[in-house]
Every structure is written in C-alpha cells, then in structure tokens.
Design a protein around this motif. Structure first.
Motif, mmCIF file in Angstrom:
data_model
loop_
_atom_site.group_PDB
_atom_site.id
_atom_site.type_symbol
_atom_site.label_atom_id
_atom_site.label_comp_id
_atom_site.label_asym_id
_atom_site.label_seq_id
_atom_site.Cartn_x
_atom_site.Cartn_y
_atom_site.Cartn_z
ATOM 1 N N THR A 70 54.838 58.439 12.259
ATOM 2 C CA THR A 70 54.978 58.485 13.714
ATOM 3 C C THR A 70 55.625 59.785 14.144
ATOM 4 O O THR A 70 56.285 60.465 13.345
ATOM 5 N N ARG A 71 55.457 60.103 15.412
ATOM 6 C CA ARG A 71 56.086 61.311 15.941
ATOM 7 C C ARG A 71 57.604 61.209 15.841
ATOM 8 O O ARG A 71 58.287 62.193 15.511
ATOM 9 N N ASP A 72 58.165 60.034 16.127
ATOM 10 C CA ASP A 72 59.619 59.857 16.022
ATOM 11 C C ASP A 72 60.094 60.121 14.605
ATOM 12 O O ASP A 72 61.135 60.745 14.401
ATOM 13 N N ARG A 73 59.345 59.626 13.636
ATOM 14 C CA ARG A 73 59.709 59.825 12.237
ATOM 15 C C ARG A 73 59.667 61.313 11.870
ATOM 16 O O ARG A 73 60.599 61.845 11.254
ATOM 17 N N ALA A 74 58.596 61.994 12.238
ATOM 18 C CA ALA A 74 58.476 63.418 11.929
ATOM 19 C C ALA A 74 59.591 64.222 12.588
ATOM 20 O O ALA A 74 60.183 65.115 11.969
ATOM 21 N N GLN A 75 59.907 63.911 13.837
ATOM 22 C CA GLN A 75 60.960 64.627 14.544
ATOM 23 C C GLN A 75 62.328 64.322 13.947
ATOM 24 O O GLN A 75 63.210 65.185 13.943
ATOM 25 N N TRP A 76 62.499 63.102 13.442
ATOM 26 C CA TRP A 76 63.751 62.756 12.758
ATOM 27 C C TRP A 76 63.941 63.608 11.508
ATOM 28 O O TRP A 76 65.027 64.143 11.259
ATOM 29 N N VAL A 77 62.886 63.753 10.723
ATOM 30 C CA VAL A 77 62.953 64.613 9.536
ATOM 31 C C VAL A 77 63.291 66.039 9.952
ATOM 32 O O VAL A 77 64.188 66.686 9.380
ATOM 33 N N HIS A 78 62.600 66.553 10.955
ATOM 34 C CA HIS A 78 62.819 67.930 11.402
ATOM 35 C C HIS A 78 64.219 68.142 11.966
ATOM 36 O O HIS A 78 64.805 69.217 11.798
ATOM 37 N N SER A 79 64.775 67.129 12.616
ATOM 38 C CA SER A 79 66.119 67.294 13.191
ATOM 39 C C SER A 79 67.150 67.535 12.099
ATOM 40 O O SER A 79 68.080 68.334 12.278
ATOM 41 N N ILE A 137 61.427 72.622 -0.925
ATOM 42 C CA ILE A 137 60.299 72.319 -0.043
ATOM 43 C C ILE A 137 59.969 70.832 -0.069
ATOM 44 O O ILE A 137 60.367 70.112 -0.982
ATOM 45 N N ASP A 138 59.227 70.412 0.935
ATOM 46 C CA ASP A 138 58.638 69.077 1.054
ATOM 47 C C ASP A 138 59.692 67.999 1.305
ATOM 48 O O ASP A 138 60.234 67.402 0.378
ATOM 49 N N PHE A 139 59.927 67.733 2.578
ATOM 50 C CA PHE A 139 60.934 66.759 2.988
ATOM 51 C C PHE A 139 60.316 65.528 3.650
ATOM 52 O O PHE A 139 61.023 64.747 4.289
ATOM 53 N N HIS A 140 59.036 65.326 3.481
ATOM 54 C CA HIS A 140 58.357 64.247 4.188
ATOM 55 C C HIS A 140 58.786 62.855 3.733
ATOM 56 O O HIS A 140 58.575 61.878 4.450
ATOM 57 N N ALA A 141 59.369 62.740 2.537
ATOM 58 C CA ALA A 141 59.798 61.428 2.036
ATOM 59 C C ALA A 141 61.247 61.122 2.388
ATOM 60 O O ALA A 141 61.776 60.093 1.961
ATOM 61 N N ALA A 142 61.908 61.989 3.151
ATOM 62 C CA ALA A 142 63.346 61.829 3.440
ATOM 63 C C ALA A 142 63.666 60.446 3.987
ATOM 64 O O ALA A 142 62.844 59.815 4.670
ATOM 65 N N GLY A 143 64.860 59.967 3.666
ATOM 66 C CA GLY A 143 65.278 58.645 4.124
ATOM 67 C C GLY A 143 66.785 58.505 4.072
ATOM 68 O O GLY A 143 67.517 59.505 3.975
ATOM 69 N N ILE A 144 67.249 57.280 4.128
ATOM 70 C CA ILE A 144 68.679 56.973 4.100
ATOM 71 C C ILE A 144 69.002 56.237 2.805
ATOM 72 O O ILE A 144 68.404 55.199 2.508
ATOM 73 N N ASP A 145 69.922 56.769 2.038
ATOM 74 C CA ASP A 145 70.317 56.139 0.770
ATOM 75 C C ASP A 145 71.572 56.847 0.266
ATOM 76 O O ASP A 145 72.080 57.780 0.911
ATOM 77 N N THR A 146 72.043 56.455 -0.911
ATOM 78 C CA THR A 146 73.172 57.142 -1.529
ATOM 79 C C THR A 146 72.747 58.539 -1.978
ATOM 80 O O THR A 146 71.627 58.715 -2.484
ATOM 81 N N PRO A 147 73.616 59.556 -1.818
ATOM 82 C CA PRO A 147 73.247 60.898 -2.291
ATOM 83 C C PRO A 147 73.007 60.953 -3.791
ATOM 84 O O PRO A 147 72.365 61.889 -4.282
#
Length: 366
Positions: free
Chosen positions: A74-83, A254-264
C-alpha cells in the motif's frame, strides 16, 4: 581480496510475490514521472529469483535505481518505509540510499498496479566471503541505522520468534526425510534435479539432533515479549555493499522493502548469519567481534545478545525449509535455477555450524 567480491547487481525481491514479465516494459514510462526527459534507462539486474525489473537510471548527471515494491504494497506502507530511511539520512547514516522525490514531494509512483521508488545508485560490491574487518564495519553501520529508530521502540511479541515456533512445528510434522521420500517419487524436472540432492544432504546432516531435541525445544517456546523497533529484516550479505576504492568501507545498504517492527537482534542475526558459511574468516572470533562492533554504537540487553545466535542459526534451518517447500510442495518457479542452486548451497554449507549453535542453545535449556 578482489576475488572475494561479486558484483552486487542482483537485488532479490520477495519470492512470495513474483513480478510479472510485463513489468520489464514499464520503467521508461515510470522514470518520466521523476525526469521529464526520461533519462537513460537500462536493466540493472535480471531480477534475482522472481524476475523483478530493477533499472539503472542516468539523468541529470547522476545515477539512480528505479524499483517496484512487492505486489500488494500500500501507499501508506511504502511511505512508512521511506519515512524511516529519510530519518536515517537526516541523522547522518549516509549508507542509506537517498530517496528521489517527485515535484509534489511524494516518493512513490503508482503504475500498472505497482508502487515504484527512485533511489540514489550505490556504487559498491557485495561479498559472501567477508573479512573480519568487513563484518565489523557492516555491524557498526547497522548499529547506527538502528539508533535512528530506537526512540520509536515499544514492547511486544517478536514476530521473528513466533515464525521460528511455527516453523519448528511444521518441520516436526513433516521432516526433510519425509519430504525427500515424497519428492523423489514425483515427476522429474530441472528444478527437482537441483533441489533433491541438496535436500538429501541437509536431511542427512540434520537427522540426528534436529528432530530429536532442537526442534522440540523451539516448538515449545512461549511467545517472547521484547523491546521492538523499526528493523530492516532483510539485511544480509547481498544487500551490504562495500566501496570499490576501500574494501573495508561500507558504501551502502540496499533494499528496505521488507522492513518491519521487531527486536534489533533480528537484523544483527540476519547480517552475521549470512556469512556463517564463509571459510575466509575463523569462527567464532569474527562473530563475537561483529557483535562487539555493533554494541559500540547500539548496546544490546543480555536477552537481546543471547537471541542473536539463536535467530541466526534457526534462520538457516527454516530458510532451507522454506526453499524446499516452495520448490517441491508449492512448485514455485524462479527466473534462474542457477541462483536457486547457489542460494541453497550457501544455506547447506551453513547448516552444520548453525546446528552446532542450536545444539548449544537447546542444551542450555535442559
């Protein structure tokens, strides 16, 4: 050192979201949304496993990379990654590629049911045979990247741990030896001829300890509540590019499309685990040095530090399991059988050290 490097031109998309071959004709028209003249557009890669179109764009005297997000993003998801990437750049993490904005300030374009991004081109090379210095340099950059998101931390269950628990239950219910027996009696194909010998090797290497006590220990875990934050989730050797001029310097991630929330710890485990098969550096010295280098920037809690080897080693096991089931049970098709074979070979080589790490982890729980 030069013979250890491999050109980082294969940016691997999510195998679960195959790209349509029709996308190969789109980049030039999408590019004009950023650059009226269109610039020079040519393929940067063959798209890794699923044939995704990744294009090198030369416009305005600079080089850029045009890439589509996975289907369904979704656009929200893509913009969240970019932010988060913009926040990292503002904080001084220049190893994160800059995002090229449109005239209206937006960072994504929608075309043919996909969202597309334009980022700065990173001139660097990846290696699957890193030196200890390279491991430490990559770990420090990851620590800096994590620091930019730490203030957004919360607490909750770790998706990575939950995935390991489910993976262990699945593998207990249908072990590799059973999968091998079923697949060997099926119709022959080019893909099966590649997968079956590697499955046989993995099954033989893991049969003694994996099913007897490692998998039951993982399957019996309770969901773990951890300090969570924005993480890359797919930061591994192919996505860490080192400078051509100075091989010890990280040119970019490079390549941050799989980014999410988890433990570092998930990212550090993914990064270090991707070099677990390398014979160019002594284990475990480089491992402990990598963690120590990360902690000079972003200290870990005791529980986070203990999670790193578990997540890395279990990631090898369940990564192999995913590939075996994708190809043999779900009959997924990939653009390059050679790339599939190379990925499986790396995972199989890493299996023995991974099983050793998991064995020690399981023994400590007895």
């Amino acid at each position: 050192m030069a013979d250890q490097f491999r050109a980082a031109t294969v940016m691997v998309p999510d195998p679960g979201s195959p790209f349509s071959a029709d996308l190969a004709t789109i980049p030039a028209s999408v590019c004009r949304r950023w650059f009226a003249s269109g610039g020079s557009v040519r393929p940067l890669s063959q798209g890794g496993f699923s044939g995704a179109a990744v294009s090198l764009v030369e416009a305005g005297g600079e080089r850029h990379v045009l890439k589509a997000f996975p289907a369904g993003t979704t656009r929200d998801r893509a913009q969240w990654v970019h932010s988060h990437l913009r926040r990292a750049r503002v904080a001084g993490v220049v190893e994160v590629p800059a995002i090229r904005l449109l005239a209206d300030g937006e960072s994504v374009v929608e075309a043919e049911g996909r969202l597309w991004e334009m980022t700065a081109f990173v001139d660097g090379v990846a290696t699957d045979r890193a030196s200890a210095d390279q491991v430490m340099a990559a770990a420090r950059v990851l620590g800096r990247l994590h620091q930019t998101a730490a203030r957004l931390a919360d607490r909750g269950e770790s998706p990575a741990i939950a995935q390991r628990i489910e993976g262990a239950k699945r593998l207990l219910a249908r072990p590799w030896s059973q999968l091998l027996e079923t697949a060997a009696s099926g119709p022959s194909s080019a893909t099966r001829s590649i997968i079956l010998p590697r499955l046989a090797t993995a099954a033989e290497a893991s049969e003694s300890g994996l099913r007897r006590w490692i998998l039951p220990a993982i399957a019996g875990l309770e969901p773990l509540v951890v300090a969570r934050q924005w993480v890359v989730r797919d930061v591994w050797s192919e996505h860490v590019l080192f400078s051509r001029a100075n091989s010890q310097h990280v040119a970019g991630i490079i390549d941050f499309h799989a980014a999410g929330i988890d433990t570092p710890a998930t990212d550090l485990a993914r990064l270090l685990g991707s070099w677990l098969d390398a014979d160019s550096i002594p284990f475990p010295t480089w491992w402990s040095e990598g963690i120590a280098s990360y902690e000079t920037i972003a200290p870990l809690s005791v529980s986070e530090r203990e999670l790193v080897p578990f997540l890395a080693a279990s990631g090898i096991v369940f990564g192999l399991d995913n590939w075996f089931r994708w190809t043999l049970e779900e009959d997924r098709q990939f653009a390059s059988t050679a790339e599939v074979a190379a990925r499986l070979d790396r995972l199989v080589r890493a299996l023995r050290p991974a099983l050793g790490m998991l064995g020690r982890w399981a023994a400590e729980r007895v």
